[in-house]
Design an enzyme around this catalytic site. Sequence first.
Site, PDB file in Angstrom:
ATOM      1  N   HIS A 376       0.801  -1.222   0.000  1.00  0.00           N
ATOM      2  CA  HIS A 376       0.000   0.000   0.000  1.00  0.00           C
ATOM      3  C   HIS A 376       0.836   1.274   0.000  1.00  0.00           C
ATOM      4  CE1 HIS A 376      -4.107  -1.564   0.574  1.00  0.00           C
ATOM      5  NE2 HIS A 376      -3.550  -2.532   1.280  1.00  0.00           N
ATOM      6  N   LYS A 567      -8.278  13.778   4.939  1.00  0.00           N
ATOM      7  CA  LYS A 567      -7.479  12.549   4.895  1.00  0.00           C
ATOM      8  C   LYS A 567      -6.382  12.682   5.938  1.00  0.00           C
ATOM      9  CE  LYS A 567      -6.836  13.364   0.590  1.00  0.00           C
ATOM     10  NZ  LYS A 567      -6.816  12.369  -0.465  1.00  0.00           N
ATOM     11  N   ARG A 568      -5.641  11.612   6.140  1.00  0.00           N
ATOM     12  CA  ARG A 568      -4.523  11.660   7.070  1.00  0.00           C
ATOM     13  C   ARG A 568      -3.586  12.828   6.717  1.00  0.00           C
ATOM     14  NH1 ARG A 568       0.112   8.414   6.504  1.00  0.00           N
ATOM     15  NH2 ARG A 568      -1.003   7.326   4.850  1.00  0.00           N
ATOM     16  N   LYS A 573       0.698  14.151   1.047  1.00  0.00           N
ATOM     17  CA  LYS A 573      -0.680  14.442   0.636  1.00  0.00           C
ATOM     18  C   LYS A 573      -0.888  15.933   0.391  1.00  0.00           C
ATOM     19  CE  LYS A 573      -2.567  10.340   2.927  1.00  0.00           C
ATOM     20  NZ  LYS A 573      -3.103   9.616   1.766  1.00  0.00           N
ATOM     21  N   THR A 675      -8.651   6.266  -1.713  1.00  0.00           N
ATOM     22  CA  THR A 675     -10.041   5.818  -1.814  1.00  0.00           C
ATOM     23  C   THR A 675     -11.004   6.957  -1.507  1.00  0.00           C
ATOM     24  OG1 THR A 675      -9.880   4.967   0.462  1.00  0.00           O
ATOM     25  CG2 THR A 675      -9.618   3.380  -1.328  1.00  0.00           C
ATOM     26  N   LYS A 679     -14.832   8.015  -3.121  1.00  0.00           N
ATOM     27  CA  LYS A 679     -16.042   8.344  -2.369  1.00  0.00           C
ATOM     28  C   LYS A 679     -16.603   9.685  -2.821  1.00  0.00           C
ATOM     29  CE  LYS A 679     -14.029   5.863   1.510  1.00  0.00           C
ATOM     30  NZ  LYS A 679     -13.179   6.043   2.695  1.00  0.00           N
TER      31      LYS A 679
END
Length: 839
Positions: A376, A567-568, A573, A675, A679
């Site tokens: 991952h 998100k985290r 990111k 993911t 969504k």
Amino acid sequence: MIFEPLATSQPVPELTEFPSLGMTSHDLAVDFRRHFSITLGRDRFCMSRHYPYSALALVLRDRVMERWKHTREAYQQSDCRRAHYMSLEFLMGRALGNAMLNLGVEDEATAAVAEYGIDLEEIAEAEHDAGLGNGGLGRLAACFLDSCATLQLPVIGYGIRYEYGMFRQKIENGHQVEEPDHWLRNGNPWELERPEFMQRVKFGGRTEYYQDDHGVGHHRWVGTQDVLAVPYDVPVPGYKNGTVNTLRLWSAAATDEFDLDEFNAGDYSESVAAKNDAEHISMVLYPNDSSENGKELRLKQQYFLASASLQDVLRRWIRDHGKDFRTFADKNCFQLNDTHPTIAIAELMRQLLDEQRMDWDRAWGIVSRTMAYTNHTLLPEALERWPVRMFARLLPRLLEIIYEINARFLSEVARRWPGDTERLARMSIIEEGDEPQVRMAYLAIVGSYSINGVAELHSTLLKQGLFRDFYELWPQKFNNKTNGVTQRRWLAWCNGRQSELINSVIGDEWVVDLDQLARLLPFVEDAAFRARWREVKRANKARLATLVKSDCGVDFGLDAMFDVQVKRIHEYKRQLLNILHVIHLYDRIKRGDTDNWTPRCVLIGGKAAPGYAMAKRIIKLVNNVAQMVNSDDDVGHLLKVAFLPNYRVTAMEIICPGSDLSEQISTAGKEASGTGNMKFMMNGAVTIGTLDGANIEIREAVGEDNFFLFGLTADQVSELRGHYDPNAIIEQDGDLRRVMQLLESGHFNQFEPGLFDDIIQAIRSPHDPWLVAADFRSYIDAQQRAAEAYRDQDGWTRLSILNVAASGRFSTDRTMAEYNSEIWRLASVIPLEPSDELV
């Protein structure tokens, strides 16, 4: 047996026989009253929401239990091949709504509690999110289990029953503050303790060599400090199909509650030390591993999960097949979710070698035909490595086995590439050096028959980069399985308004066949349908605005674009790039550059790991910028910014239906899949993003004109390494220069001097791996295109509908069907249907 048969000539039914439970609102109401009054012992004077929630959960669990029993019996009778999904995280979210949806009793349950003057939505709020995961990895595992049950695949999940889940995040003076999330404090009505299947897990001690009665040599692990693994089963219902699979979670317990001699001697704390040490293993999700003790506890958690789960599978095998393991690999496979459970490879070898007394070749033949590994991450630092000295102290027998696996593997490498010592060092499971390390990802690759990435780009980069040596040795092992999400929770349940609108024009087959959403395409040109779509989105935005007001104290205007990144919190990111754009918009407003302005509400949310200083500093920057922007009268309604504390599954169920723009802005080549992007797409948000992870496949599906693309590609990122000059970029870009000037002048930290110096230095560093400055201009331009598009509300609605219509391939139903056809090769098993007769 404590149950004596009655003295009667009539046949006595089996103890497990019972009439099938009714599914009407009246049936549910009767059982609700029984559980509330008798099981829970409450009356009309009870003012707590917890007990009505618990009573309804028990009503639904009874119905689930029927189907659970039938499913287990069907698997047992068919002697089917099974998959075992091993993961340290399962971010399940709330179970009540999921159970109602999958049982098909939403309306009936609402009516049942209404008979007693109870509002279902109100009592549903009493349920705590199951705190068994951190972010995308754990939520993906939960979606996988949902789809496996819906596809009627015999798959069991194995995880840890953490007493305290991912911490509850508070924001104090802009800083993240972690509080324990004791999600089990009121119990969990959805779990079933199974002490009869308890397992013993060993730590420490030493190994002994001995010979059996036939003179054959074996090893045994002795002198250990043992911990008990107590299983708790959680049902995973499929969608209206009678199948209920199992998530088995292990809780750690001491072999003895306390030392009576020490207790009687007055040493009370020492008398319970062993109990406390044992229970620490399942106490907290992700202990802070910045310390030696934290690392040790994390390794214990990983072995605890692997050993207990494998012993459980072997227990069931021996119960059904005795000691005959000839068909074990034909009937079982293990999917290792990231590197966390990969110690299972060495543990299964230990079980087969030491406990079942197999020879090496036979044991390795079983292991290498049953283990499959999902990677991952593309970040080398995220591939777990454990110090050899720690392994030797905690798991000495496992370390011996790993060394043997490595020796045999390196012999194979040497035969393929004679004399290539550099390659041998690169591929060795043991990384030599001042502090030798066990490379867990390499152990996973060597011991597995399948290695998969989770998006096309990710899988390609694994083969070309991180695992290139292994791909050259075993190309047949590598494959891709692009992630997905379950549309049942992430559209049917969380976005009822949009689901009803979709159902009204194409029916509800999409709930189990998401490709059916493509039938929405003709309605893109239907003006009346577009108007109804906008009404639904506005209602969802109102719900999200209420959440933001409640949790952040910020007013979001419904006419503004809702621009969301949740998100985290991690540098790759690039929440930092997002907030730089916010500062740019703020600067434009302050300079009066507001012609043809698109009002925008920016929502950022996520948790930073407790030991991740830079991520926590970025949270502080977001909050400081938000405070400045939201309190400035010059800005007014043109721009609002909020940081949502304690981001969680339940919050996401409100966020994604209410979002207009989905921020998927990681540095290209860093995000494995994502993911959250799926969504948002499924709920009608339009994506702004880089060509990274599953963004690439989302853009292909929806069309390049319906995706706001920016940034360097993964190849361009690689080419820029070594000659990246962010300071030159800043100097040449007036917008970025002004943003940096505001940061460096301390405008957002006037009473906290130097607070953001680390962030400023990171942006200006030629070694910045996230290339924030490099992508700034492209990002700003893409944001401007998105703002212009949003002003045409009818055109934006078209984009929204097109995104939903193109989201079919991003269902975990498709993902799990691919896992099954190419890796697991399971046959679907249909359980007996519950009926009104005795079953």
